[in-house]
Scaffold this motif. Structure first.
Motif, PDB file in Angstrom:
ATOM      1  N   LEU A  12       0.983  -1.051  -0.070  1.00 63.09           N
ATOM      2  CA  LEU A  12      -0.178  -0.011   0.079  1.00 63.09           C
ATOM      3  C   LEU A  12       1.059   1.162   0.018  1.00 63.09           C
ATOM      4  O   LEU A  12       1.857   1.194   0.633  1.00 63.09           O
ATOM      5  CB  LEU A  12      -0.717  -0.233   1.092  1.00 63.09           C
ATOM      6  N   THR A  13       0.589   2.100  -0.841  1.00 59.23           N
ATOM      7  CA  THR A  13       1.178   3.335  -1.085  1.00 59.23           C
ATOM      8  C   THR A  13       0.392   4.712  -0.904  1.00 59.23           C
ATOM      9  O   THR A  13      -0.922   4.514  -1.090  1.00 59.23           O
ATOM     10  CB  THR A  13       2.256   3.429  -2.452  1.00 59.23           C
ATOM     11  N   VAL A  14       0.852   5.730  -0.820  1.00 57.26           N
ATOM     12  CA  VAL A  14       0.164   7.043  -0.880  1.00 57.26           C
ATOM     13  C   VAL A  14       0.913   7.849  -2.091  1.00 57.26           C
ATOM     14  O   VAL A  14       2.150   7.908  -2.269  1.00 57.26           O
ATOM     15  CB  VAL A  14      -0.072   7.815   0.588  1.00 57.26           C
ATOM     16  N   ASP A  15       0.253   8.486  -2.832  1.00 54.03           N
ATOM     17  CA  ASP A  15       0.686   9.583  -3.865  1.00 54.03           C
ATOM     18  C   ASP A  15       0.096  10.799  -3.648  1.00 54.03           C
ATOM     19  O   ASP A  15      -1.174  10.875  -3.172  1.00 54.03           O
ATOM     20  CB  ASP A  15       0.537   9.042  -5.453  1.00 54.03           C
ATOM     21  N   CYS A  16       0.761  11.953  -3.619  1.00 53.79           N
ATOM     22  CA  CYS A  16       0.349  13.331  -3.373  1.00 53.79           C
ATOM     23  C   CYS A  16       0.380  14.124  -4.803  1.00 53.79           C
ATOM     24  O   CYS A  16       1.519  14.415  -5.162  1.00 53.79           O
ATOM     25  CB  CYS A  16       0.890  13.994  -2.398  1.00 53.79           C
ATOM     26  N   VAL A  17      -0.833  14.745  -5.189  1.00 54.32           N
ATOM     27  CA  VAL A  17      -0.740  15.809  -6.122  1.00 54.32           C
ATOM     28  C   VAL A  17      -0.803  17.029  -5.620  1.00 54.32           C
ATOM     29  O   VAL A  17      -1.888  17.557  -4.915  1.00 54.32           O
ATOM     30  CB  VAL A  17      -1.922  15.714  -7.072  1.00 54.32           C
ATOM     31  N   VAL A  18       0.142  18.036  -5.583  1.00 51.36           N
ATOM     32  CA  VAL A  18       0.126  18.986  -4.953  1.00 51.36           C
ATOM     33  C   VAL A  18       0.133  20.272  -6.014  1.00 51.36           C
ATOM     34  O   VAL A  18       0.984  20.448  -6.838  1.00 51.36           O
ATOM     35  CB  VAL A  18       1.539  19.342  -4.138  1.00 51.36           C
ATOM     36  N   PHE A  19      -0.918  21.060  -5.783  1.00 48.19           N
ATOM     37  CA  PHE A  19      -1.488  22.013  -6.776  1.00 48.19           C
ATOM     38  C   PHE A  19      -0.815  23.403  -6.115  1.00 48.19           C
ATOM     39  O   PHE A  19      -1.016  23.614  -4.992  1.00 48.19           O
ATOM     40  CB  PHE A  19      -3.023  22.310  -7.146  1.00 48.19           C
ATOM     41  N   VAL A  28       2.449  22.547 -10.455  1.00 50.26           N
ATOM     42  CA  VAL A  28       2.188  21.223  -9.908  1.00 50.26           C
ATOM     43  C   VAL A  28       3.600  20.617  -9.197  1.00 50.26           C
ATOM     44  O   VAL A  28       4.843  21.147 -10.026  1.00 50.26           O
ATOM     45  CB  VAL A  28       1.841  19.985 -10.713  1.00 50.26           C
ATOM     46  N   LEU A  29       3.901  20.456  -7.977  1.00 51.86           N
ATOM     47  CA  LEU A  29       4.981  20.073  -7.250  1.00 51.86           C
ATOM     48  C   LEU A  29       5.286  18.549  -7.749  1.00 51.86           C
ATOM     49  O   LEU A  29       4.605  17.644  -7.391  1.00 51.86           O
ATOM     50  CB  LEU A  29       4.837  20.413  -5.905  1.00 51.86           C
ATOM     51  N   LEU A  44       5.135  12.098  -8.705  1.00 53.04           N
ATOM     52  CA  LEU A  44       4.393  12.598  -7.805  1.00 53.04           C
ATOM     53  C   LEU A  44       5.066  12.356  -6.373  1.00 53.04           C
ATOM     54  O   LEU A  44       5.562  11.147  -6.246  1.00 53.04           O
ATOM     55  CB  LEU A  44       2.851  12.184  -7.683  1.00 53.04           C
ATOM     56  N   PRO A  45       4.994  13.138  -5.314  1.00 48.26           N
ATOM     57  CA  PRO A  45       5.529  12.738  -4.027  1.00 48.26           C
ATOM     58  C   PRO A  45       4.716  11.694  -3.511  1.00 48.26           C
ATOM     59  O   PRO A  45       3.604  11.717  -3.699  1.00 48.26           O
ATOM     60  CB  PRO A  45       5.399  13.995  -3.187  1.00 48.26           C
ATOM     61  N   GLY A  46       5.439  10.763  -2.916  1.00 45.94           N
ATOM     62  CA  GLY A  46       4.634   9.645  -2.210  1.00 45.94           C
ATOM     63  C   GLY A  46       5.455   8.434  -1.725  1.00 45.94           C
ATOM     64  O   GLY A  46       6.830   8.580  -1.807  1.00 45.94           O
ATOM     65  N   ILE A 134      -3.042   9.703 -12.384  1.00 46.39           N
ATOM     66  CA  ILE A 134      -3.576  10.164 -11.186  1.00 46.39           C
ATOM     67  C   ILE A 134      -3.594  11.799 -11.090  1.00 46.39           C
ATOM     68  O   ILE A 134      -4.707  12.462 -10.455  1.00 46.39           O
ATOM     69  CB  ILE A 134      -2.640   9.979 -10.144  1.00 46.39           C
ATOM     70  N   LEU A 135      -2.659  12.470 -11.718  1.00 42.85           N
ATOM     71  CA  LEU A 135      -2.761  14.061 -12.040  1.00 42.85           C
ATOM     72  C   LEU A 135      -3.726  14.431 -12.791  1.00 42.85           C
ATOM     73  O   LEU A 135      -4.555  15.356 -12.432  1.00 42.85           O
ATOM     74  CB  LEU A 135      -1.442  14.512 -12.612  1.00 42.85           C
ATOM     75  N   ALA A 136      -4.255  13.730 -13.688  1.00 36.02           N
ATOM     76  CA  ALA A 136      -5.455  13.983 -14.686  1.00 36.02           C
ATOM     77  C   ALA A 136      -6.658  13.900 -13.718  1.00 36.02           C
ATOM     78  O   ALA A 136      -7.773  15.031 -13.853  1.00 36.02           O
ATOM     79  CB  ALA A 136      -5.539  13.120 -15.801  1.00 36.02           C
ATOM     80  N   MET A 137      -6.778  12.962 -13.068  1.00 32.58           N
ATOM     81  CA  MET A 137      -7.920  12.747 -12.121  1.00 32.58           C
ATOM     82  C   MET A 137      -8.055  13.769 -11.238  1.00 32.58           C
ATOM     83  O   MET A 137      -9.120  14.450 -10.702  1.00 32.58           O
ATOM     84  CB  MET A 137      -8.076  11.553 -11.651  1.00 32.58           C
ATOM     85  N   ALA A 138      -6.925  14.199 -10.703  1.00 31.51           N
ATOM     86  CA  ALA A 138      -6.782  15.297  -9.655  1.00 31.51           C
ATOM     87  C   ALA A 138      -7.396  16.734 -10.101  1.00 31.51           C
ATOM     88  O   ALA A 138      -7.878  17.761  -9.383  1.00 31.51           O
ATOM     89  CB  ALA A 138      -5.386  15.366  -8.837  1.00 31.51           C
TER      90      ALA A 138
END
Length: 228
Positions: A12-19, A28-29, A44-46, A134-138
């Motif tokens: 299990l991971t986490v990914d972060c879209v930072v606007f 985007v970061l 993406l950071p994660g 992921i970025l497109a969905m965010a």
């Protein structure tokens, strides 16, 4: 006694879209990966969730470790679990998105990220894993969100002009907005406070405003639709 599971368990991971918003365009970061897979690629950071932490704690830890960002607005986005999305094995990722001001959050790559940098939304490099999806969905989520809940608290300075908040909306939506119609609808909600302060030159200086948080929270609780 530890329980033995009949089926294998995915990681299990986490990914972060930072606007971010720099006053003219949406950003985007991203981090540059310092390890395999995708060594040297932007992503993406994660990272992986530890056994003792919940999902949001993991997302905030990874953001701080890889970019030095702390205490930012963070909201869960979606879960991505397509087989084969990660060459290391069966990995499910829970994605989050954040809203920050780039001038208040200069990035600094650390841990397994060799670098971190802000990129304009219309000038992104190729991304590792399925991070483009992921970025497109965010971005779709953000564009939908601003139609029923302004996001200026996180992306605008405490004092701003109406031109600045319109520039923010246009940057997120990717299109121009009629100035007169936008201001009429925005001011009708009554959560903007005009200040006796102005910016600009001597010719037609622009009035500064701030958000009335109390009125905004009350309106958001009841629900409203800001159609553009």
């Amino acid at each position: 006694m530890p329980h033995t599971y009949e089926f294998p368990r995915p990681a299990l991971t986490v990914d972060c879209v930072v606007f971010g918003f720099d006053g003219s365009g949406l950003q985007v970061l991203l981090v540059k990966r310092g390890i395999e897979p995708f060594l040297g690629a932007w992503a993406l950071p994660g990272g992986f969730v530890r056994m003792e932490e919940n999902l949001e704690s993991a997302a905030r830890r990874e953001l701080e470790e890889e970019t030095s960002l702390r205490e930012v607005f963070l909201e869960q986005l979606y879960s991505f679990g397509e087989p084969g999305r990660d060459p290391r094995g069966r990995v499910v990722s829970v994605a989050w998105y954040a809203l920050v001001r780039p001038d208040q959050h200069p990035p600094k790559g650390d841990t397994d990220a060799s670098d971190a940098a802000w990129f304009p939304i219309d000038g992104l490099p190729g991304l590792a894993f399925d991070h483009e999806r992921i970025l497109a969905m965010a971005l779709d989520r953000l564009r939908g969100k601003i139609r029923y809940q302004p996001v200026g608290f996180e992306l605008l300075p405490k004092r701003f002009t109406l031109t600045q908040i319109q520039a923010l909306y246009e940057a997120i939506l990717g299109r121009t907005i009629d100035k007169r119609n936008f201001r009429k609808k925005l001011l009708a909600f009554d959560f903007l406070i005009p200040l006796e302060e102005f910016t600009g030159g001597a010719h037609r200086p622009a009035r500064l405003h701030r958000f009335d948080r109390r009125k905004y929270d009350a309106l958001a609780k009841r629900g409203f639709l800001f159609e553009l």
